[in-house]
Design a protein around this motif. Structure first.
Motif, PDB file in Angstrom:
ATOM      1  N   UNK A  88       7.735  16.820  -9.915  1.00 54.50           N
ATOM      2  CA  UNK A  88       8.810  16.802  -8.910  1.00 54.50           C
ATOM      3  C   UNK A  88       8.818  18.098  -8.110  1.00 54.50           C
ATOM      4  N   UNK A  89       9.095  18.001  -6.829  1.00 56.40           N
ATOM      5  CA  UNK A  89       9.326  19.195  -6.007  1.00 56.40           C
ATOM      6  C   UNK A  89      10.686  19.772  -6.429  1.00 56.40           C
ATOM      7  N   UNK A  90      10.892  21.043  -6.109  1.00 57.70           N
ATOM      8  CA  UNK A  90      12.139  21.710  -6.529  1.00 57.70           C
ATOM      9  C   UNK A  90      13.390  20.964  -6.058  1.00 57.70           C
ATOM     10  N   UNK A  91      13.351  20.538  -4.792  1.00 53.75           N
ATOM     11  CA  UNK A  91      14.528  19.842  -4.225  1.00 53.75           C
ATOM     12  C   UNK A  91      14.746  18.496  -4.920  1.00 53.75           C
ATOM     13  N   UNK A  92      13.667  17.841  -5.309  1.00 54.29           N
ATOM     14  CA  UNK A  92      13.787  16.558  -6.007  1.00 54.29           C
ATOM     15  C   UNK A  92      14.414  16.754  -7.389  1.00 54.29           C
TER      16      UNK A  92
ATOM     17  N   UNK B  46      19.107  16.380 -10.929  1.00 51.46           N
ATOM     18  CA  UNK B  46      20.140  17.017 -11.768  1.00 51.46           C
ATOM     19  C   UNK B  46      21.537  16.708 -11.242  1.00 51.46           C
ATOM     20  N   UNK B  47      21.704  16.749  -9.931  1.00 49.76           N
ATOM     21  CA  UNK B  47      23.067  16.489  -9.438  1.00 49.76           C
ATOM     22  C   UNK B  47      23.399  15.006  -9.543  1.00 49.76           C
ATOM     23  N   UNK B  48      22.392  14.131  -9.433  1.00 51.21           N
ATOM     24  CA  UNK B  48      22.620  12.703  -9.651  1.00 51.21           C
ATOM     25  C   UNK B  48      23.076  12.480 -11.104  1.00 51.21           C
ATOM     26  N   UNK B  49      22.399  13.165 -12.035  1.00 55.06           N
ATOM     27  CA  UNK B  49      22.756  13.046 -13.456  1.00 55.06           C
ATOM     28  C   UNK B  49      24.178  13.536 -13.695  1.00 55.06           C
TER      29      UNK B  49
ATOM     30  N   UNK C 104       0.815  -1.223   0.000  1.00 50.03           N
ATOM     31  CA  UNK C 104       0.000   0.000   0.000  1.00 50.03           C
ATOM     32  C   UNK C 104       0.848   1.272   0.000  1.00 50.03           C
ATOM     33  N   UNK C 105       2.140   1.100   0.030  1.00 46.96           N
ATOM     34  CA  UNK C 105       3.026   2.271  -0.042  1.00 46.96           C
ATOM     35  C   UNK C 105       3.443   2.442  -1.496  1.00 46.96           C
ATOM     36  N   UNK C 106       3.136   3.596  -2.047  1.00 47.19           N
ATOM     37  CA  UNK C 106       3.484   3.869  -3.446  1.00 47.19           C
ATOM     38  C   UNK C 106       4.504   5.001  -3.451  1.00 47.19           C
ATOM     39  N   UNK C 107       5.733   4.651  -3.689  1.00 50.33           N
ATOM     40  CA  UNK C 107       6.810   5.641  -3.605  1.00 50.33           C
ATOM     41  C   UNK C 107       7.980   5.177  -4.460  1.00 50.33           C
ATOM     42  N   UNK C 108       8.654   6.111  -5.067  1.00 45.57           N
ATOM     43  CA  UNK C 108       9.781   5.776  -5.938  1.00 45.57           C
ATOM     44  C   UNK C 108      11.064   6.438  -5.465  1.00 45.57           C
ATOM     45  N   UNK C 109      12.142   5.720  -5.688  1.00 42.42           N
ATOM     46  CA  UNK C 109      13.474   6.332  -5.623  1.00 42.42           C
ATOM     47  C   UNK C 109      13.855   6.577  -7.080  1.00 42.42           C
ATOM     48  N   UNK C 110      14.362   7.780  -7.373  1.00 44.90           N
ATOM     49  CA  UNK C 110      14.784   8.108  -8.734  1.00 44.90           C
ATOM     50  C   UNK C 110      16.276   8.430  -8.739  1.00 44.90           C
ATOM     51  N   UNK C 111      16.832   8.572  -9.965  1.00 43.47           N
ATOM     52  CA  UNK C 111      18.239   8.959 -10.107  1.00 43.47           C
ATOM     53  C   UNK C 111      19.164   7.759 -10.163  1.00 43.47           C
TER      54      UNK C 111
ATOM     55  N   UNK D 168      14.707  10.001  -3.024  1.00 42.53           N
ATOM     56  CA  UNK D 168      13.331   9.537  -2.812  1.00 42.53           C
ATOM     57  C   UNK D 168      12.347  10.606  -3.284  1.00 42.53           C
ATOM     58  N   UNK D 169      11.352  10.202  -4.054  1.00 42.08           N
ATOM     59  CA  UNK D 169      10.369  11.170  -4.545  1.00 42.08           C
ATOM     60  C   UNK D 169       9.209  11.245  -3.544  1.00 42.08           C
ATOM     61  N   UNK D 170       9.472  11.933  -2.444  1.00 39.18           N
ATOM     62  CA  UNK D 170       8.476  12.020  -1.363  1.00 39.18           C
ATOM     63  C   UNK D 170       7.228  12.753  -1.814  1.00 39.18           C
TER      64      UNK D 170
END
Ligand SMILES: O=P(O)(O)OC[C@H]1O[C@](O)(COP(=O)(O)O)[C@@H](O)[C@@H]1O
Length: 336
Positions: free
Chosen positions: A312-316, A321-324, A188-195, A203-205
């Motif tokens: 995406x939120x600004x911080x995400x 971008x920094x992960x890329x 029931x938790x729907x959440x992604x890690x990106x990058x 984490x895309x909170x």
């Protein structure tokens, strides 16, 4: 040497014997180490493919893994298992999963492994593409984003046909920890890690939900508190650290990655149109290109068919971008 089961099988992914002749699915796994053989076991247990073929340079090892798996077929959905140190064992595969690479040692980062593994990809990809030109290729070997980028270059395959397992595993680690904190089922938790699948992952909170409630507004349940910033930071840190902890304790991670890989394979072979955070070559999404990293992506029989533009939120976005940037810098360091 090719070790196989059922003398009725034709070895090309078609079923022989009574009523045989119909095309069945074939999964080829490159690398019979902890990840490859556990992935084979998970895929067989779930009946993901009718034929599972293992390829490894270590003939004794691949032969032993195949025998051990074959002896369990009675207790699994019907399947055929074969293995070889010859790439021909992968012929006609519908999905090729690459797990082969240098072994990660305690204290080593995923990026430390890059050089030898990139050389290995350069060697094995052309032969694989020759025998399985129509397969969907799923790269699992770490550092998976760099390996995927390199494999695209060495294989000449289109980006939809070759992608990395990315942060499917990290996302399941995140969901597990969130579920534990909140006292709800992990499903029931729907959440992604990106990058990056690694230290710079995000984490895309802001888009995460639990039971239809935005995760950032989760009120807490059954005496358990909400997901405060502190709790979220602790969870995110634990997700990044968990692979290191497992490697310290037992030398390798295998069960969860085997299951995550199997989930991706099922999405392809069953044409599920499932959204999974796999690592693909970016071509302008969020203003990023020429780098492989994970974002929620539609996965089906075509492979990584289409990317989902998650708000995406600004911080995400800054994190992505920094992960890329860090992944691009590593790719350049290895002359890619
Ligand atoms: O929380 P819900 O709406 O009951 O959804 C549960 C379903 O979502 C899933 O967890 C998949 O979630 P995602 O689409 O977020 O990856 C399934 O495994 C499960 O069956």
């Amino acid at each position: 040497m090719t070790t196989s089961t059922s003398p009725q099988s034709t070895g090309d992914g078609t079923a022989g014997g009574p009523g045989g002749g119909a095309r069945t699915t074939k999964l080829a796994i490159v690398g019979a180490g902890a990840v490859g053989s556990t992935l084979a076991y998970a895929a067989l247990m779930r009946g993901a493919a009718r034929t599972v073929a293992l390829l490894d340079v270590n003939r004794a090892k691949v032969e032993a893994e195949v025998l051990d798996l074959q002896h369990g077929i009675q207790f699994m959905p019907m399947a055929r298992v074969e293995g070889s140190d010859d790439v021909a064992v992968c012929a006609g595969a519908d999905v090729v999963v690459v797990t082969a690479g240098a072994k990660q040692k305690p204290g080593q980062t995923r990026l430390d492994l890059a050089e030898g593994t990139i050389g290995l990809m350069r060697t094995i990809l052309p032969g694989l593409v020759e025998v399985a030109p129509d397969a969907v290729y799923v790269m699992v070997t770490n550092p998976v984003d760099i390996v995927t980028y390199a494999a695209l270059k060495f294989s000449g395959l289109p980006p939809s046909q070759l992608f990395g397992s990315g942060t499917v595993l990290d996302s399941s680690r995140l969901r597990f920890l969130v579920a534990q904190h909140c006292g709800v089922a992990v499903q029931n938790v729907h959440a992604y890690i990106a990058g990056e699948h690694g230290d710079s992952e995000i984490p895309l909170w802001s888009s995460a939900t639990i039971g239809g409630v935005p995760l950032l507004e989760w009120p807490g349940l059954g005496g358990r508190g909400p997901l405060t910033e502190q709790v979220r930071d602790d969870i995110a840190r634990e997700v990044v650290q968990s692979a290191y902890r497992i490697i310290e304790g037992k030398g390798a991670t295998n069960y969860a990655v085997g299951l995550a890989g199997t989930r991706i394979i099922e999405a392809v072979l069953d044409d599920e149109h499932r959204i999974l955070p796999v690592s693909t070559l970016l071509d302008g999404a969020y203003g990023l290109d020429d780098v492989c990293l994970s974002l929620p992506t539609l996965v089906d029989r075509r492979g990584a068919a289409e990317r989902v533009e998650v708000p995406l939120a600004e911080a995400e976005l800054a994190g992505l971008r920094s992960s890329a940037e860090s992944l691009r810098a590593v790719a350049r360091r290895f002359g890619l």
